[in-house]
Write an enzyme that holds these catalytic residues in place. Structure first.
Site, PDB file in Angstrom:
ATOM      1  N   LYS A  32       0.870  -1.122  -0.003  1.00 38.53           N
ATOM      2  CA  LYS A  32      -0.001   0.000  -0.221  1.00 38.53           C
ATOM      3  C   LYS A  32       0.881   1.241  -0.056  1.00 38.53           C
ATOM      4  O   LYS A  32       1.760   1.276   0.881  1.00 38.53           O
ATOM      5  CB  LYS A  32      -0.953   0.117   1.273  1.00 38.53           C
ATOM      6  CG  LYS A  32      -1.633   1.412   1.189  1.00 38.53           C
ATOM      7  CD  LYS A  32      -2.827   1.212   2.368  1.00 38.53           C
ATOM      8  CE  LYS A  32      -1.880   1.767   3.729  1.00 38.53           C
ATOM      9  NZ  LYS A  32      -1.763   3.103   3.672  1.00 38.53           N
ATOM     10  N   ASP A  59      -3.620   4.508  -2.018  1.00 43.95           N
ATOM     11  CA  ASP A  59      -4.398   4.726  -0.852  1.00 43.95           C
ATOM     12  C   ASP A  59      -4.206   6.209  -0.875  1.00 43.95           C
ATOM     13  O   ASP A  59      -3.799   6.778   0.346  1.00 43.95           O
ATOM     14  CB  ASP A  59      -4.115   3.770   0.570  1.00 43.95           C
ATOM     15  CG  ASP A  59      -4.989   4.397   1.572  1.00 43.95           C
ATOM     16  OD1 ASP A  59      -6.217   4.470   1.283  1.00 43.95           O
ATOM     17  OD2 ASP A  59      -4.490   4.185   2.675  1.00 43.95           O
ATOM     18  N   LYS A  61      -7.368   8.187  -0.948  1.00 46.42           N
ATOM     19  CA  LYS A  61      -8.578   8.510  -0.151  1.00 46.42           C
ATOM     20  C   LYS A  61      -9.271   9.884  -0.805  1.00 46.42           C
ATOM     21  O   LYS A  61      -9.548  10.729  -0.248  1.00 46.42           O
ATOM     22  CB  LYS A  61      -8.648   8.508   1.067  1.00 46.42           C
ATOM     23  CG  LYS A  61      -8.177   7.447   1.850  1.00 46.42           C
ATOM     24  CD  LYS A  61      -8.168   7.725   3.250  1.00 46.42           C
ATOM     25  CE  LYS A  61      -7.665   6.275   4.103  1.00 46.42           C
ATOM     26  NZ  LYS A  61      -6.109   6.103   3.948  1.00 46.42           N
ATOM     27  N   ASP A  64     -13.979  15.181  -3.022  1.00 48.93           N
ATOM     28  CA  ASP A  64     -13.917  16.355  -3.587  1.00 48.93           C
ATOM     29  C   ASP A  64     -15.041  16.328  -4.510  1.00 48.93           C
ATOM     30  O   ASP A  64     -15.941  15.352  -4.656  1.00 48.93           O
ATOM     31  CB  ASP A  64     -12.526  16.766  -4.340  1.00 48.93           C
ATOM     32  CG  ASP A  64     -12.190  18.212  -4.395  1.00 48.93           C
ATOM     33  OD1 ASP A  64     -13.306  19.048  -4.386  1.00 48.93           O
ATOM     34  OD2 ASP A  64     -11.233  18.497  -4.104  1.00 48.93           O
ATOM     35  N   THR A 119     -10.825   3.340  10.649  1.00 46.66           N
ATOM     36  CA  THR A 119     -10.770   2.446  11.874  1.00 46.66           C
ATOM     37  C   THR A 119     -10.340   3.136  13.094  1.00 46.66           C
ATOM     38  O   THR A 119     -10.323   2.666  14.280  1.00 46.66           O
ATOM     39  CB  THR A 119      -9.832   1.291  11.660  1.00 46.66           C
ATOM     40  OG1 THR A 119      -8.570   1.756  11.252  1.00 46.66           O
ATOM     41  CG2 THR A 119     -10.405   0.232  10.635  1.00 46.66           C
TER      42      THR A 119
END
Length: 232
Positions: A32, A59, A61, A64, A119
């Site tokens: 990742k 990753d 994320k 927008d 998380t």
């Protein structure tokens, strides 16, 4: 792609990243690349790691307005990553625009998954900071269904919710689960965690493991332990 352990290469430089990956003689772990490394090194780090033969989960994320996300995804699609992601909270319109941008002229694209709730978020902080007062597992299920209906391939969720996501969205809808720690390890800043073996039992398709591997005295042994508990 089947079940796998994805190693979170949360390093601040290419030098540190390659020093870590060079420990894995003869192995090519799924990695990742997150914000820290990508912002430090740019797209070249993706190309370099891909050239070494690793599968990559990028990753970043994205979250927008739909047009901005579409244009950003049209750039990321050229990096030949295997998985990338966005926030489900960005709405159905944003997720559909992301798929449009991520899809190449030949119709292929990386897998696209949606982050449900981080998380590090628990019920108390979700209610206090986000003003979301439904039970957190119901919020995750709603985001998962929204992502599936938008045409995405799966979600990032805690291992605690992976089985429920499969029940609600189907076995082929992927669950990628961070928040995985060894039974004898420190949970750090995570709040909704599970061991690799428990994540396997509950139905996670991929687990993302960072510090329990990258900060271990013997990272290769820690990785092999994860694989043994989750995959083998």
């Amino acid at each position: 792609m089947g079940k796998d352990v994805i190693v979170a290469c949360d390093f601040a430089s290419a030098e540190a990243t390659f020093a870590f990956l060079d420990k894995f003689t003869g192995k090519k772990p799924f990695v990742k690349i997150g914000m820290e490394l990508y912002y430090a090194e740019g797209p070249s780090i993706v190309r370099q790691i891909k050239a070494r033969g690793h599968k990559i989960f990028l990753d970043l994320k994205l979250h927008d307005i739909p047009n901005t996300v579409k244009k950003a995804m049209s750039v990321l699609r050229n990096l030949d990553v295997d998985i990338t992601n966005l926030h489900a909270a960005g709405t159905t319109a944003m997720m559909r625009a992301a798929i449009e941008g991520l899809t190449r002229p030949d119709g292929t694209r990386p897998l696209l998954i949606a982050v449900t709730q981080l998380t590090s978020t628990d019920q108390e902080s979700m209610e206090r900071d986000l003003l979301i007062h439904e039970p957190i597992d119901q919020v995750v299920m709603h985001y998962a269904e929204t992502a599936r209906n938008a045409g995405l391939d799966g979600v990032v969720c805690s291992p605690l919710e992976a089985g429920k996501v499969h029940e609600r969205c189907g076995a082929s809808f992927l669950t990628i689960t961070p928040g995985v720690r060894f039974a004898d390890g420190d949970i750090g800043d995570q709040k909704r965690v599970m061991t690799p073996a428990a994540a396997k039992a509950i139905g996670s398709d991929y687990i993302v493991v960072g510090r329990p591997i990258t900060a271990a005295p013997d990272p290769v042994a820690a990785y092999e332990r994860c694989v043994a508990e989750f995959v083998d």
